[in-house]
Write an enzyme that holds these catalytic residues in place. Structure first.
Site, short mmCIF file in Angstrom:
data_model
loop_
_atom_site.label_atom_id
_atom_site.label_comp_id
_atom_site.label_asym_id
_atom_site.label_seq_id
_atom_site.Cartn_x
_atom_site.Cartn_y
_atom_site.Cartn_z
N ARG A 174 -8.17 -8.92 -5.58
CA ARG A 174 -6.87 -8.42 -6.02
C ARG A 174 -6.95 -8.06 -7.50
O ARG A 174 -7.37 -8.87 -8.33
CB ARG A 174 -5.78 -9.49 -5.80
CG ARG A 174 -5.38 -9.67 -4.34
CD ARG A 174 -4.62 -8.44 -3.85
NE ARG A 174 -4.16 -8.55 -2.48
CZ ARG A 174 -4.82 -8.07 -1.42
NH1 ARG A 174 -6.00 -7.49 -1.60
NH2 ARG A 174 -4.32 -8.17 -0.21
N GLU A 203 -2.39 0.43 -9.08
CA GLU A 203 -3.07 1.41 -8.23
C GLU A 203 -2.12 2.50 -7.78
O GLU A 203 -0.96 2.22 -7.51
CB GLU A 203 -3.69 0.69 -7.02
CG GLU A 203 -4.75 -0.33 -7.41
CD GLU A 203 -5.32 -1.07 -6.21
OE1 GLU A 203 -4.85 -0.86 -5.06
OE2 GLU A 203 -6.25 -1.87 -6.40
N HIS A 222 -10.13 0.97 -3.66
CA HIS A 222 -9.55 -0.09 -2.82
C HIS A 222 -9.88 0.16 -1.34
O HIS A 222 -8.99 0.26 -0.50
CB HIS A 222 -8.04 -0.19 -3.03
CG HIS A 222 -7.49 -1.53 -2.63
ND1 HIS A 222 -6.38 -2.09 -3.24
CD2 HIS A 222 -7.88 -2.43 -1.68
CE1 HIS A 222 -6.12 -3.27 -2.69
NE2 HIS A 222 -7.02 -3.49 -1.74
#
Length: 279
Positions: A174, A203, A222
């Site tokens: 994370r 993000e 990601h």
């Protein structure tokens, strides 16, 4: 969400939901904690090895026609075998990473104050009771902590100052568990050697982020959990958990297991009494 009974997540992390608020309102929150462990562990190793062997730089050298510059650079690096990797948190992904690291001859240490030392040592991982001690001794540091109020910006400037100048930091967990500004400054100042990142504090990553222009930083968008199997299986598991809760049963993976599943039993009417062998 006064009529809501369950919030189903197709992810491991539950930081997209205010779990405390859901709990206070009697809403069960479910996740899928174990379906893409191997994918994330593979991606962690891929990025970690690529960063260590300077693959982005090697690719650029080939593109620029600097064929003879690669070997002198890599000749300055130690061999991977025998070096130490420190895992922050020792959940399912970290355990899968540890198994892979052993195959590469790495010494694996882990910091997780919520696990017993036996749970780590039984899989040939050395427990470290101090986060700072882990950072000081590790050649590579891999972040695997879930995001919550305790781990938000868990790594700060003073943590990066404790790491070796030759260390590489990896984060496929994370993004917000790390103070990204502190990480950027540590890279710019040479406090650490490099970073491999699949997750970021915000993000998508801003196009003007310094992380995108550093030759010692490797980024991916990601995607660590992605595979052909991942999303169909996540949907199947999420649907099963939702159906389980809606029928008044305990789900297999509740984020807030203290919440009793709500049912509409008080509104259900019994089937009418009928006669006959088939009734």
């Amino acid at each position: 969400l006064e009529a809501c009974k369950v919030i189903g997540l197709g992810s491991v992390g539950a930081d997209t939901v205010d779990v405390d608020a859901a709990t206070a309102h009697g809403i069960v929150v479910t996740n899928v904690p174990d379906i893409f462990i191997e994918e994330v562990a593979d991606h962690t190793m891929a990025m970690f090895l690529a960063a260590f062997r300077r693959l982005p730089v090697m690719h650029k050298m080939v593109s620029d026609g600097r064929w003879s510059d690669g070997r002198p650079l890599l000749s300055e690096l130690p061999r991977l075998w025998g070096q130490t990797i420190g895992l922050i948190s020792f959940g399912n992904v970290a355990k899968a990473v540890a198994r892979r690291c052993h195959a590469f001859g790495l010494r694996v240490v882990a910091y997780d104050p919520y696990l017993s030392e036996l749970e780590m040592s039984s899989v040939n991982v050395e427990p470290e009771t101090s986060l700072f001690a882990l950072l000081r001794r590790s050649d590579f540091v891999s972040m695997h902590a879930p995001l919550n109020s305790e781990t938000h910006k868990m790594l700060t400037t003073r943590h990066f100052e404790e790491m070796k100048e030759s260390a590489i930091f990896v984060n496929n967990g994370r993004g917000a568990t790390v103070d990204e500004t502190a990480l950027i400054q540590a890279l710019q100042k040479g406090q650490i050697s490099g970073a491999a990142l699949d997750v970021f504090e915000i993000e998508p990553l801003a196009s003007d982020s310094p992380l995108l222009t550093m030759s010692n930083v490797l980024c991916s968008p990601h995607v660590a959990s992605a595979s052909e199997r991942m999303w169909p299986e996540a949907l199947r598991r999420m649907g099963r958990e939702i159906a389980t809760v809606l029928t008044g049963r305990w789900p297999r993976s509740a984020v807030n297991p203290g919440v009793l599943p709500k049912t509409d039993l008080d509104r259900w009417q019994p089937y009418p009494q009928t006669r006959g062998p088939n009734r």
